[in-house]
Design a protein around this motif. Structure first.
Motif, PDB file in Angstrom:
ATOM      1  N   LYS A 107       0.802  -1.215   0.000  1.00 57.64           N
ATOM      2  CA  LYS A 107       0.000   0.000   0.000  1.00 57.64           C
ATOM      3  C   LYS A 107       0.841   1.274   0.000  1.00 57.64           C
ATOM      4  N   LYS A 108       2.116   1.173   0.301  1.00 52.85           N
ATOM      5  CA  LYS A 108       2.945   2.372   0.418  1.00 52.85           C
ATOM      6  C   LYS A 108       3.244   2.959  -0.953  1.00 52.85           C
ATOM      7  N   LEU A 109       2.988   4.259  -1.109  1.00 55.01           N
ATOM      8  CA  LEU A 109       3.233   4.947  -2.366  1.00 55.01           C
ATOM      9  C   LEU A 109       4.553   5.692  -2.333  1.00 55.01           C
ATOM     10  N   THR A 110       5.247   5.673  -3.462  1.00 53.53           N
ATOM     11  CA  THR A 110       6.513   6.403  -3.548  1.00 53.53           C
ATOM     12  C   THR A 110       6.347   7.711  -4.314  1.00 53.53           C
ATOM     13  N   GLY A 111       5.266   7.817  -5.088  1.00 52.14           N
ATOM     14  CA  GLY A 111       5.076   9.001  -5.915  1.00 52.14           C
ATOM     15  C   GLY A 111       5.705   8.843  -7.272  1.00 52.14           C
ATOM     16  N   ASP A 112       6.456   7.751  -7.481  1.00 54.49           N
ATOM     17  CA  ASP A 112       7.100   7.471  -8.760  1.00 54.49           C
ATOM     18  C   ASP A 112       6.204   6.501  -9.520  1.00 54.49           C
ATOM     19  N   LEU A 113       5.562   6.990 -10.592  1.00 58.57           N
ATOM     20  CA  LEU A 113       4.612   6.162 -11.316  1.00 58.57           C
ATOM     21  C   LEU A 113       5.230   4.873 -11.835  1.00 58.57           C
ATOM     22  N   VAL A 203      -4.850   9.658  -6.870  1.00 58.15           N
ATOM     23  CA  VAL A 203      -4.968  10.817  -5.977  1.00 58.15           C
ATOM     24  C   VAL A 203      -3.589  11.378  -5.650  1.00 58.15           C
ATOM     25  N   LYS A 204      -2.612  10.502  -5.508  1.00 61.17           N
ATOM     26  CA  LYS A 204      -1.243  10.920  -5.189  1.00 61.17           C
ATOM     27  C   LYS A 204      -0.665  11.835  -6.267  1.00 61.17           C
ATOM     28  N   THR A 205      -1.125  11.659  -7.517  1.00 58.61           N
ATOM     29  CA  THR A 205      -0.618  12.491  -8.611  1.00 58.61           C
ATOM     30  C   THR A 205      -1.359  13.817  -8.725  1.00 58.61           C
ATOM     31  N   GLY A 206      -2.422  14.005  -7.905  1.00 57.98           N
ATOM     32  CA  GLY A 206      -3.180  15.251  -7.936  1.00 57.98           C
ATOM     33  C   GLY A 206      -4.528  15.133  -8.610  1.00 57.98           C
ATOM     34  N   ILE A 207      -4.886  13.929  -9.022  1.00 54.66           N
ATOM     35  CA  ILE A 207      -6.170  13.728  -9.683  1.00 54.66           C
ATOM     36  C   ILE A 207      -7.238  13.427  -8.635  1.00 54.66           C
ATOM     37  N   PRO A 208      -8.317  14.235  -8.558  1.00 55.78           N
ATOM     38  CA  PRO A 208      -9.389  13.981  -7.578  1.00 55.78           C
ATOM     39  C   PRO A 208     -10.011  12.605  -7.790  1.00 55.78           C
ATOM     40  N   PHE A 242       0.403   6.747 -18.323  1.00 51.70           N
ATOM     41  CA  PHE A 242      -0.275   7.815 -17.591  1.00 51.70           C
ATOM     42  C   PHE A 242       0.696   8.929 -17.212  1.00 51.70           C
ATOM     43  N   GLU A 243       1.951   8.572 -17.050  1.00 54.51           N
ATOM     44  CA  GLU A 243       2.951   9.552 -16.586  1.00 54.51           C
ATOM     45  C   GLU A 243       3.022  10.757 -17.510  1.00 54.51           C
ATOM     46  N   ASP A 244       2.890  10.520 -18.819  1.00 57.30           N
ATOM     47  CA  ASP A 244       2.964  11.618 -19.785  1.00 57.30           C
ATOM     48  C   ASP A 244       1.659  12.410 -19.840  1.00 57.30           C
ATOM     49  N   VAL A 245       0.560  11.770 -19.461  1.00 58.14           N
ATOM     50  CA  VAL A 245      -0.748  12.410 -19.596  1.00 58.14           C
ATOM     51  C   VAL A 245      -1.130  13.220 -18.360  1.00 58.14           C
ATOM     52  N   VAL A 246      -0.630  12.827 -17.186  1.00 59.11           N
ATOM     53  CA  VAL A 246      -0.998  13.506 -15.937  1.00 59.11           C
ATOM     54  C   VAL A 246      -0.801  15.024 -16.011  1.00 59.11           C
ATOM     55  N   PRO A 247       0.380  15.546 -16.417  1.00 60.77           N
ATOM     56  CA  PRO A 247       0.558  17.009 -16.468  1.00 60.77           C
ATOM     57  C   PRO A 247      -0.430  17.691 -17.411  1.00 60.77           C
ATOM     58  N   ILE A 248      -0.723  17.038 -18.551  1.00 59.34           N
ATOM     59  CA  ILE A 248      -1.642  17.619 -19.525  1.00 59.34           C
ATOM     60  C   ILE A 248      -3.047  17.687 -18.935  1.00 59.34           C
ATOM     61  N   TYR A 249      -3.444  16.622 -18.266  1.00 58.55           N
ATOM     62  CA  TYR A 249      -4.795  16.568 -17.693  1.00 58.55           C
ATOM     63  C   TYR A 249      -4.951  17.579 -16.560  1.00 58.55           C
ATOM     64  N   LEU A 250      -3.924  17.670 -15.705  1.00 54.85           N
ATOM     65  CA  LEU A 250      -4.003  18.604 -14.564  1.00 54.85           C
ATOM     66  C   LEU A 250      -4.073  20.048 -15.048  1.00 54.85           C
ATOM     67  N   GLU A 251      -3.318  20.346 -16.099  1.00 51.88           N
ATOM     68  CA  GLU A 251      -3.348  21.696 -16.655  1.00 51.88           C
ATOM     69  C   GLU A 251      -4.728  22.001 -17.236  1.00 51.88           C
ATOM     70  N   ARG A 252      -5.278  21.057 -17.950  1.00 52.52           N
ATOM     71  CA  ARG A 252      -6.620  21.204 -18.532  1.00 52.52           C
ATOM     72  C   ARG A 252      -7.675  21.339 -17.439  1.00 52.52           C
ATOM     73  N   MET A 253      -7.524  20.555 -16.371  1.00 54.50           N
ATOM     74  CA  MET A 253      -8.488  20.582 -15.275  1.00 54.50           C
ATOM     75  C   MET A 253      -8.447  21.907 -14.541  1.00 54.50           C
ATOM     76  N   ASN A 254      -7.252  22.419 -14.326  1.00 52.79           N
ATOM     77  CA  ASN A 254      -7.105  23.698 -13.592  1.00 52.79           C
ATOM     78  C   ASN A 254      -7.617  24.886 -14.399  1.00 52.79           C
ATOM     79  N   LYS A 255      -7.456  24.814 -15.725  1.00 50.09           N
ATOM     80  CA  LYS A 255      -7.968  25.876 -16.565  1.00 50.09           C
ATOM     81  C   LYS A 255      -9.480  25.879 -16.613  1.00 50.09           C
ATOM     82  N   GLY A 256     -10.027  24.667 -16.540  1.00 44.86           N
ATOM     83  CA  GLY A 256     -11.477  24.553 -16.595  1.00 44.86           C
ATOM     84  C   GLY A 256     -12.115  25.018 -15.296  1.00 44.86           C
TER      85      GLY A 256
END
Length: 256
Positions: A107-113, A203-208, A242-256
């Motif tokens: 269960k322990k997360l490192t934050g490294d996808l 969730v650890k990557t910032g996705i609700p 997913f590693e390449d898509v996370v930044p794109i999605y978070l940017e899109r989500m924050n703009k929205g």
């Protein structure tokens, strides 16, 4: 004369036996009755299925071979004899023993996808059970095939009219089927990821949490390779994508 009568008696007896039915009960090694066992008379090329009480009844002649088949159990064959005429034939099937690989969940997360994708996989209990008992995998999906224009028009040129196919195309049924199937396939692929990766991973990557499914769908369209990994049942490949898509999605989500 006496010899002739004996011969006739044996002949009639043989005919009567050839017309008889063999009855029996099928259980496992623990005595539990087994339903849905396929019973095949190899000699007569006939088959039946045992009922909910493990009982079966099949026409058979002397020396016919009966074969008993149930997924997850060893196959068994019996040769019909005269002893089976008036008595229930007891059949015992034994489970196929197959070693199950040990599965560990962390269960322990490192934050490294790239690392977490290998340690956050949920235990797929269904597959473990399926592997243990040897349940067969379904082949394909039980769907009505949508009508295709070329498959309807080409036969028409040869004089073969597919009335149902023509109706499906004109009424729009075929188009609706394709839309529904496409949506079902998408949801199935999303569920494949959700059932194998913990929510905390995303969730650890910032996705609700309520956006996880949306993110996975966004990944499929933004980076099609991710979905190809899902189709290939490669979880690590999909999650690495997913590693390449996370930044794109978070940017899109924050703009929205």
């Amino acid at each position: 004369m006496k010899i002739i009568l004996i011969f006739i008696g044996l002949f009639v007896s043989e005919i009567l036996f050839s017309q008889q039915t063999v009855n029996g009960i099928i259980t496992d090694e623990s005595g539990i009755r087994l339903s849905s066992v396929v019973v095949i008379n190899i000699s007569a090329n006939t088959k039946i299925v045992s009922n909910s009480l493990g009982e079966f009844s099949i026409g058979a002649s002397k020396n016919d071979e009966l074969r008993f088949i149930l997924p997850g159990y060893e196959r068994l064959s019996k040769i019909v004899t005269e002893d089976h005429r008036n008595a229930l034939l007891p059949i015992t099937l034994f489970k196929v023993i197959e070693e199950i690989e040990e599965v560990k969940v962390y269960k322990k997360l490192t934050g490294d996808l790239s690392k977490d994708s290998k340690i956050l996989t949920k235990v797929d209990q269904g597959k473990i059970i399926q592997k243990a008992v040897g349940l067969p995998q379904p082949v394909g999906k039980m769907r009505e095939k949508p009508a295709e224009i070329k498959e309807v028009l080409l036969p028409m040129l040869l004089g073969n009219l597919n009335v149902q196919g023509v109706y499906d195309l004109i009424s729009g049924k075929a188009r609706k089927q394709k839309i529904i199937y496409k949506y079902e396939d998408l949801q199935e692929d999303i569920a494949w990821i959700r059932n194998r990766v913990e929510d905390d991973y995303f969730v650890k990557t910032g996705i609700p949490k309520d956006k996880i499914s949306d993110f996975i769908e966004f990944s499929f369209y933004t980076k099609p390779q991710v979905r190809r990994y899902v189709k290939a049942k490669s979880l690590s490949g999909a999650v690495l994508g997913f590693e390449d898509v996370v930044p794109i999605y978070l940017e899109r989500m924050n703009k929205g």
